[in-house]
Enzyme design. Structure first.
Site, PDB file in Angstrom:
ATOM      1  N   GLU A  84      10.015  23.242   1.122  1.00 45.29           N
ATOM      2  CA  GLU A  84      11.387  23.140   1.587  1.00 45.29           C
ATOM      3  C   GLU A  84      12.326  24.132   0.894  1.00 45.29           C
ATOM      4  OE1 GLU A  84      12.312  18.975   1.100  1.00 45.29           O
ATOM      5  OE2 GLU A  84      11.648  18.511   3.141  1.00 45.29           O
ATOM      6  N   GLU A 115      -9.400  14.724  -7.687  1.00 49.92           N
ATOM      7  CA  GLU A 115      -8.467  14.572  -8.810  1.00 49.92           C
ATOM      8  C   GLU A 115      -9.189  14.353 -10.133  1.00 49.92           C
ATOM      9  OE1 GLU A 115      -6.914  10.203  -9.405  1.00 49.92           O
ATOM     10  OE2 GLU A 115      -6.563  10.795  -7.331  1.00 49.92           O
TER      11      GLU A 115
END
Length: 296
Positions: A84, A115
């Protein structure tokens, strides 16, 4: 076996032990009340947050990158903040970077086990050619995600700056990265589901890091996005409104200045304020490192 017993984000919330039996209205009320903690818990971390933003601002000033890295929800939030920034602040897509365990596809479909690898964290930073000019911000609600720890350890080897954002105290990440924000929103409404308050807390913190850093490098004047990219009809209208509001001119004059500035909102503002042409406005901005406030 991982010991989760000491993590506040893994504790049972005493306010929701009967969650599955609540009415819709009761569930909404308790959910909303708990959400306040996502905001309040940041307050005792202001000192560390300020230090982090001083670093991220300087990194951007020096031409480096802010690199978020996380797994699952934390990784997605980092990616969201990163993607963004270009339309909001007019930076390129390599200025704020989001890395998620398992690669970009893990944004929409979880990659199980990714992860748990410290090596994957280091490898992902190698792929984007991490340099000492960059800052790596490790994101993990638990504060112990191996992918993030591996990335931070590699970043330290390279000489890059390191920061962290976690939602538990005395985290593993803080042990290797002292400049870690440890904001604790407390036990989740749904036990262990850190996409809830912990996710909200992380998003709020990243909002502050990226936005205030952009202020510091001149991407914002007053409270306007003066480098917004006018890439669609809504943003063209927004850019025109910003030029008009900041300078006090009519929309017609704002549109004319934007046309002459080739869509550069910040340049158009200076052209009007200083009553000059595009080249003169750009030269004036260059002298003050793009900060309009230093010209008026």
């Amino acid at each position: 076996m991982i010991d989760l017993s000491k993590m506040s984000t893994e504790q049972v919330n005493p306010n929701t032990t009967e969650f599955s039996s609540m009415s819709i209205r009761q569930a909404i009320q308790v959910f909303n009340q708990e959400n306040y903690n996502a905001v309040k818990c940041i307050e005792d971390q202001f000192d560390v947050l300020e230090q982090v933003i001083e670093i991220t601002s300087q990194v951007l000033e020096d031409g480096g990158r802010i690199i978020y890295m996380g797994a699952g929800t934390s990784g997605r939030i980092g990616l969201l903040d990163a993607v963004e920034c270009p339309p909001t602040f007019g930076v390129d897509y390599n200025t704020v970077v989001g890395l998620i365990a398992g690669g970009d596809n893990a944004f929409v479909k979880a990659v199980e086990g990714a992860e748990d690898s410290k090596e994957f964290g280091a490898e992902d930073l190698k792929k984007i050619q991490l340099t000492p000019r960059d800052v790596v911000i490790g994101l993990a609600a638990s504060g112990r995600t191996p992918y993030v720890i591996g990335g931070l350890e590699y970043a330290k080897e390279v000489g890059a700056k390191c920061c962290g954002v976690v939602c538990n105290k005395d985290s593993e990440i803080k042990k290797i990265c002292p400049l870690t924000i440890e904001a604790q929103p407390g036990p989740e409404v749904l036990t262990g589901s850190t996409r809830l308050k912990a996710g909200t807390t992380t998003k709020l913190i990243l909002n502050m890091i990226s936005t205030i850093s952009m202020i510091r490098i001149g991407k914002i004047y007053k409270n306007y996005m003066v480098d917004v990219k006018m890439s669609n009809e809504k943003l063209i209208t927004r850019g025109t409104n910003i030029v008009s509001a900041v300078t006090g001119c009519s929309r017609e004059i704002a549109k004319e200045a934007l046309a002459k500035s080739e869509g550069g909102v910040r340049t158009a503002i200076v052209m009007i304020l200083l009553k000059c042409q595009k080249a003169e406005a750009e030269a004036a901005l260059k002298k003050v490192n793009g900060r309009i406030q230093n010209l008026v």
